[in-house]
Enzyme design. Structure first.
Site, PDB file in Angstrom:
ATOM      1  N   ALA A   1      -2.292   4.262   3.309  1.00  0.00           N
ATOM      2  CA  ALA A   1      -3.460   4.148   2.418  1.00  0.00           C
ATOM      3  C   ALA A   1      -4.553   3.278   3.027  1.00  0.00           C
ATOM      4  O   ALA A   1      -5.733   3.450   2.695  1.00  0.00           O
ATOM      5  CB  ALA A   1      -3.033   3.596   1.061  1.00  0.00           C
TER       6      ALA A   1
ATOM      7  N   SER B   1       0.858  -1.195   0.000  1.00  0.00           N
ATOM      8  CA  SER B   1       0.000   0.000   0.000  1.00  0.00           C
ATOM      9  C   SER B   1       0.887   1.234   0.000  1.00  0.00           C
ATOM     10  O   SER B   1       2.019   1.177   0.488  1.00  0.00           O
ATOM     11  CB  SER B   1      -0.877   0.031   1.251  1.00  0.00           C
ATOM     12  OG  SER B   1      -0.137   0.528   2.353  1.00  0.00           O
ATOM     13  N   ASP B   2       0.395   2.335  -0.526  1.00  0.00           N
ATOM     14  CA  ASP B   2       1.130   3.589  -0.323  1.00  0.00           C
ATOM     15  C   ASP B   2       0.971   3.987   1.148  1.00  0.00           C
ATOM     16  O   ASP B   2       0.177   3.401   1.892  1.00  0.00           O
ATOM     17  CB  ASP B   2       0.628   4.690  -1.268  1.00  0.00           C
ATOM     18  CG  ASP B   2       1.656   5.822  -1.417  1.00  0.00           C
ATOM     19  OD1 ASP B   2       2.599   5.903  -0.606  1.00  0.00           O
ATOM     20  OD2 ASP B   2       1.518   6.652  -2.337  1.00  0.00           O
ATOM     21  N   HIS B   3       1.730   4.988   1.531  1.00  0.00           N
ATOM     22  CA  HIS B   3       1.836   5.383   2.930  1.00  0.00           C
ATOM     23  C   HIS B   3       0.460   5.671   3.545  1.00  0.00           C
ATOM     24  O   HIS B   3      -0.242   6.550   3.072  1.00  0.00           O
ATOM     25  CB  HIS B   3       2.723   6.636   2.998  1.00  0.00           C
ATOM     26  CG  HIS B   3       3.281   6.878   4.347  1.00  0.00           C
ATOM     27  ND1 HIS B   3       2.973   7.974   5.094  1.00  0.00           N
ATOM     28  CD2 HIS B   3       4.115   6.140   5.102  1.00  0.00           C
ATOM     29  CE1 HIS B   3       3.613   7.920   6.241  1.00  0.00           C
ATOM     30  NE2 HIS B   3       4.318   6.819   6.268  1.00  0.00           N
TER      31      HIS B   3
END
Ligand code: NOJ
Length: 775
Positions: free
Chosen positions: A299, A295-297
């Site tokens: 997310a 996942s992005d930060h």
């Protein structure tokens, strides 16, 4: 604990030895058998480890925890030792010694001794900083781009990293979006070629000590944020998604990228991190991707804010079910997955699958075999940048190939090494912004500013005068809110800065104005509503024009700017993007003619923000605008020419090139076959130089509207004065295919235009017919 560790490593050693023996034994067999044997060894190892893990330890493997650049606090070390951390997202300045401490805790103090992997943002260099993505793409030189990625991998792995959150391959056609600087432009074909090149460059031979695993991002279509506003929703039709936005991620995966990062944004109503269609149907089923989804930060936490989960448990459940394996610095997987499994709300198989993939990338990185392999300092460098030999020759070689000459009237450039040159502007002696956004661990003190580059190159042959001329931006309150907002402003009033600049301009034979953006303005969270140069800088340029001196505009920026007037005021314009550690030397090379510029735009320059989106590969529409035949009911703006100021693929040289004799090997192409399109390119000037010959195709009639042209090939060629060369492109069926309305990749018989040019607007034409399959 020690006993278990020993058992696991003994098992690992056995599997490894077995794998190697098999490999040798099968050396003469078809490669698929050897590969199968190795894959079996890997899977046996992973399954045996997985069988020993508790649910909590499994959830721990899914957490990527952030590590500051400081000795790890006890609380973090305890979490690692408790098996609650699977990987670490390291601050750019975190040292190998700090990372080593973390690894020691994982390997020596956790129950199963599973090593961590370390990741970070190495986007266009680690210590030696190369040009930003838009710059690299402007080189149209895959060899040069590959050099930049390989150097970045060597330095990053030398600093202890196993994975980079790159390449960023989001197609974007909206320069309001600050992150457009990180990508490779507007075109799917060019970005896909670069994506594959960068992945191969980072990873080298997967598992080698200098192999940096690539985590391609941001899946999917992050570059299509509405209004160019960062983190905003994206809404992209399936056809456009398949045709334009998805291919670069697929190209990166096909090149072997070990991981992919979800976008922070929602795609067609569903956040990417909880988007099962995207992560399972497209990525896993259609593309057969077996790597890691990260996942992005934060997310996963943000799924609550997106309004698709009511609490952390639901957010974690949605993300895991959708196919997000690892959570980046986000607490909910660890906190809630064990409970969700115990309550039967998530099948343990789902958790196991995600953990398998984490263990698999660690295996591929060689970490089970040797957990400290990238933390041993054996790359020959102490961590500090000071005194380190940067890859300066490589950085300069690459950077000068990325500079794009947009205008050069009355042969203003190259400059002569004589007389007096005034260098003016907030980017003229600026070694900070020249590094661009995401400079990793690049140090401004080690970057060469334009002033320094010119000073060295001119020696005693010419006098070089300098003035700041204007502050880099004129909106301190807005600037303070940017993620990367450290600029030092000169406290003098604008009139005083201007007066100083004009005074030296009047003494000079030629004036160079180095203008543009601070690097933080083309970055994450840095979207803008205008593409104009900051006002003080515009006024400076206008005033310099009034001196009547020959005026060279050197632009440093991370997005296409609207520079209609500026391009009229200046006699020459050189787009240099943010050109990295050796930027000043590279720009001096071009300004003084030691290198003949060869860059071409990977993105269109709009005349004004109101035209957006502007890109070359549009559909024709039913009422296309035809510049030569203006009329009322056409797809246009009534107040402005809808074409870009500078088109995709455009860029000048100090010599001129011509194209002639476009020929096709056949005009009737049987299905399944390919044809050759060839053309003669000639250097008509008296200076050697490089240009990029570009091949575009158009499918004239199809079941869906096809773009008026699409890049399908390019070749960068170096020609001596007067030299001609015949360039041949192979047009195969892949180049002719497209997605139909059912999202099937097909080719349809019928006529195709072949267009070859040195930019996307001035093209030689030919036509052929793709024949029907005989029944
Ligand atoms: C958020 C950004 O969107 C992503 O590109 C980056 O890799 C992570 N933060 C980590 O810095």
């Amino acid at each position: 604990m020690e006993g278990l560790l020993a058992t696991i490593y003994a098992a690992f050693a056995r599997y490894l030895a077995w794998g190697l023996a098999l490999c040798l034994a099968l050396a003469s067999s078809p490669p698929s058998e050897a590969a199968t044997a190795l894959a079996n060894a890997k899977s046996t190892f992973i399954e045996s480890l997985l069988a020993r893990m508790t649910v909590e330890e499994k959830a721990g493997q899914l957490l990527m925890r952030f590590a500051e650049a400081e000795p790890p606090p006890q609380i973090v070390l305890d979490a690692v030792a408790a098996g609650n951390v699977g990987s670490v997202f390291a601050h750019p300045a975190a040292t190998p010694a700090q990372l080593r401490t973390l690894q020691q805790h994982a390997v020596k103090h956790s129950r199963l001794g599973i090593p961590l992997f370390f990741a970070g943002d190495v986007v266009h260099g680690r210590r030696t900083i190369f040009p930003i993505g838009l710059g690299l793409a402007s080189s149209w030189d895959l060899d040069a781009i590959s050099v930049s990625a390989r150097v970045a991998a060597r330095e990053a792995t030398g600093d202890g990293l196993d994975m980079t959150f790159a390449p960023m391959v989001d197609i974007s056609r909206d320069p309001r979006w600050g992150r457009i600087s990180e990508g490779f432009g507007e075109d799917t074909y060019l970005v896909s070629r670069i994506a594959a090149t960068v992945v191969r460059g980072f990873q080298g031979e997967l598992g080698a000590r200098d192999s940096l695993m690539a985590c391609v991002k941001h899946f999917a279509a992050y570059g299509a944020v509405e209004g160019g506003r960062d983190y905003n929703s994206t809404d992209v039709s399936p056809l456009r998604l398949y045709q334009d936005y998805l291919p670069p991620y697929l190209a990166a995966i096909n090149a072997g990228a070990g991981a992919i990062m979800t976008a922070l944004t929602s795609l067609n109503g569903v956040p990417a991190t909880a988007n099962g269609w995207l992560l399972r149907s497209v990525l896993r089923q259609q593309w057969q991707f077996s790597g890691l989804v990260i996942s992005d930060h934060s997310a996963i936490e943000e799924l609550i804010v997106h309004g698709v989960a009511q609490d952390g448990a639901q957010a974690a459940q949605r993300a895991l079910v959708a196919g997000t394996d690892v959570s980046m610095n986000d607490r909910y997987y660890l906190q809630t997955l064990p409970g969700l499994i115990e309550q039967g709300q998530i099948e343990v198989e789902l958790l196991d699958d995600a953990v398998r993939r984490v263990l698999a990338v660690k295996y591929d990185m060689g970490l089970f075999e040797s957990p400290f392999r990238r933390l041993s300092g054996s790359h020959g460098a102490a961590f500090s940048n000071a005194g380190l030999a940067l890859y300066r020759a490589e950085a300069r070689h690459v950077a000068r190939r990325t500079l794009v000459l947009l205008k050069n009237e009355r042969a203003t450039l190259p400059l002569k090494r004589q007389g007096t040159i005034a260098l003016i502007g907030p980017l003229a002696d600026n070694s900070r912004d020249i590094l661009g956004s995401w400079p990793a661990n690049g140090q401004p003190s080690q970057a060469v500013s334009l002033y320094q580059g010119l000073r060295t190159a001119l020696g005693d042959h010419a006098q070089l005068l300098y003035a700041l001329g204007a502050n880099i931006h004129d909106n301190p309150p807005a600037f303070d809110l940017l993620a990367d907002n450290q600029v030092v402003l000169d406290p003098r009033p604008p009139s005083a800065l201007l007066a100083e600049a004009l005074a030296i301009a009047r003494q000079a034979d030629v004036v160079i104005a180095a203008l543009g953006e601070p690097r933080g303005m083309s970055h994450e969270g840095a979207s803008k509503t205008t593409l104009d140069l900051p006002q003080q800088q515009r006024e400076l340029l206008r005033a310099l024009k009034m001196t009547g001196k020959p005026l060279v505009l050197v632009l440093m920026n991370g997005r296409p700017l609207s520079i209609v007037e500026e391009s009229q005021w200046a006699d020459a314009v050189l787009e240099t993007w943010f050109s990295g550690s050796e930027g000043g030397n590279a720009i001096a090379d071009v300004l003084l003619g030691d290198y003949n510029p060869s860059g071409k735009l990977p993105i269109s320059f709009p005349r004004t923000v109101g035209q957006l989106p502007v890109h070359y590969n549009t559909l024709n529409t039913g009422r296309p605008f035809i510049k030569e035949r203006p009329s009322k009911y056409k797809s246009r703006y009534f107040d402005l020419d809808p074409t870009p100021l500078y088109p995709f693929g455009y860029g000048l040289s100090y010599t001129t090139f011509s194209l002639s004799s476009l020929r096709l090997s056949t005009h009737q192409l049987p299905p399944g076959q390919s044809l050759q399109a060839s053309i003669t390119v000639k250097n008509q000037g008296s200076r050697s130089g490089e240009t990029v010959v570009q091949l575009y195709l158009r499918d004239r009639v199809a079941s869906v509207s096809r773009p008026i042209k699409e890049l399908k090939g390019f070749r960068k060629v170096l020609l001596a004065p007067g030299e001609s060369r015949r360039i041949t492109f192979t047009v195969d069926q892949t180049a002719l295919g497209f997605y139909n309305q059912d999202l099937q990749w097909i080719t349809e018989p019928g006529e195709f235009d072949v267009m070859i040019g040195l930019d996307s607007q001035h093209l030689e034409h030919a036509r052929f017919e793709l024949l029907e399959a005989s029944r």
